[in-house]
Design a protein around this motif. Sequence first.
Motif, short mmCIF file in Angstrom:
data_model
loop_
_atom_site.label_atom_id
_atom_site.label_comp_id
_atom_site.label_asym_id
_atom_site.label_seq_id
_atom_site.Cartn_x
_atom_site.Cartn_y
_atom_site.Cartn_z
N VAL A 35 0.85 -1.20 0.00
CA VAL A 35 0.00 0.00 0.00
C VAL A 35 0.88 1.24 0.00
N GLY A 36 2.03 1.14 -0.66
CA GLY A 36 2.97 2.25 -0.74
C GLY A 36 2.61 3.17 -1.90
N GLY A 37 3.66 3.67 -2.59
CA GLY A 37 3.44 4.66 -3.64
C GLY A 37 2.59 4.13 -4.78
N GLU A 59 4.10 -4.71 5.29
CA GLU A 59 4.81 -4.74 6.57
C GLU A 59 5.51 -3.42 6.85
N GLY A 60 5.42 -2.98 8.08
CA GLY A 60 6.25 -1.85 8.50
C GLY A 60 5.49 -0.59 8.84
N ALA A 61 6.19 0.27 9.55
CA ALA A 61 5.62 1.53 10.01
C ALA A 61 5.98 2.65 9.04
N LEU A 62 5.16 3.70 9.08
CA LEU A 62 5.37 4.86 8.22
C LEU A 62 6.60 5.66 8.66
N LYS A 80 3.44 4.65 12.76
CA LYS A 80 2.33 3.69 12.86
C LYS A 80 2.36 2.72 11.67
N SER A 81 1.65 1.61 11.84
CA SER A 81 1.57 0.59 10.80
C SER A 81 0.96 1.17 9.53
N ARG A 82 1.65 0.97 8.41
CA ARG A 82 1.13 1.49 7.15
C ARG A 82 -0.12 0.74 6.70
N ALA A 83 -0.18 -0.55 6.98
CA ALA A 83 -1.39 -1.31 6.62
C ALA A 83 -2.58 -0.75 7.38
N ILE A 102 -3.29 -6.25 6.97
CA ILE A 102 -2.33 -7.19 7.57
C ILE A 102 -0.94 -6.57 7.52
N ASP A 103 -0.36 -6.36 8.69
CA ASP A 103 0.99 -5.79 8.78
C ASP A 103 1.99 -6.94 8.77
N ALA A 104 2.34 -7.38 7.58
CA ALA A 104 3.25 -8.53 7.45
C ALA A 104 3.77 -8.59 6.03
N ARG A 105 4.84 -9.36 5.85
CA ARG A 105 5.32 -9.64 4.51
C ARG A 105 4.45 -10.73 3.89
#
Length: 258
Positions: A35-37, A59-62, A80-83, A102-105
């Motif tokens: 859910v990035g660029g 996965e990962g925080a902003l 915070k979690s990007r998801a 889901i905050d995961a790979r």
Amino acid sequence: MNLPGALADRQMTLPGWTPEHQERLGKSRVFLAGVGGVGGVVAQYLAMAGVGELVLVHEGALEFPDLNRQTLMEMSGLGKSRAGLASERLSRQVPGCRITAIDARISPWMEPLAGSADLLVDARTNFEERFLLGSLARKLEKPLVFAAMNGMEGMVVPLRPGSGPCLECLFPEGDPAWDPLGFPVLGAISGAVGAMAAVLSIRILSGYGGSPDSRMTLFEGMDLSTRSYRIAKNGRCAACREGAEEQGSDHEKIWRRE
Ligand SMILES: [Zn+2]
């Protein structure tokens, strides 16, 4: 999801767009990796078009450098979690679109989630996750929209593993030149690529205009040009377990420029 009539009005006037196209979108579930660029823009346009359900995996925080391109993110979400942030923002933007975050790979345990989706979208930045998603698409025979960008260039590809080429037909060993963390990004290029991937996704889900051709489209931001290559199965693709015979195509041969 049933969009309020007024919200869908403008796309309902597209030539050839029928209530059935809209209904198919509303019944659709999309598994979106990233859910990035790029992926954030795909998510926004799918939700706004009336797609019923999105499963967002990231996965990962902003972090601060994410904010030059990730349109679902806001400065108040740093750390915070990007998801989770993407889910919150989309829920405000298009209430009624069901969202699972889901905050995961991408991982093999996600197979049931991918299996229940009508379409998989690959907007990750590394081939480890891309190959895992590609292998789920192949196993589940799900359509997959591949989207990628680097600097001023972008690429989108609709894949139908099984009847058409899979991800490894195109990139048998990934691309070692890809740097998942340090590649240059002009945010507007991410957005352009995300919008192109959303168009492909909406056509696949709704059936509008028939199935997109098996083509790899490359976008060059410096002169706003696109090039399109018809793609086919790679006879040597171990993942497809096809074409053990020697006449299999070389990597260059699988693209036929048109
Ligand atoms: Zn293959």
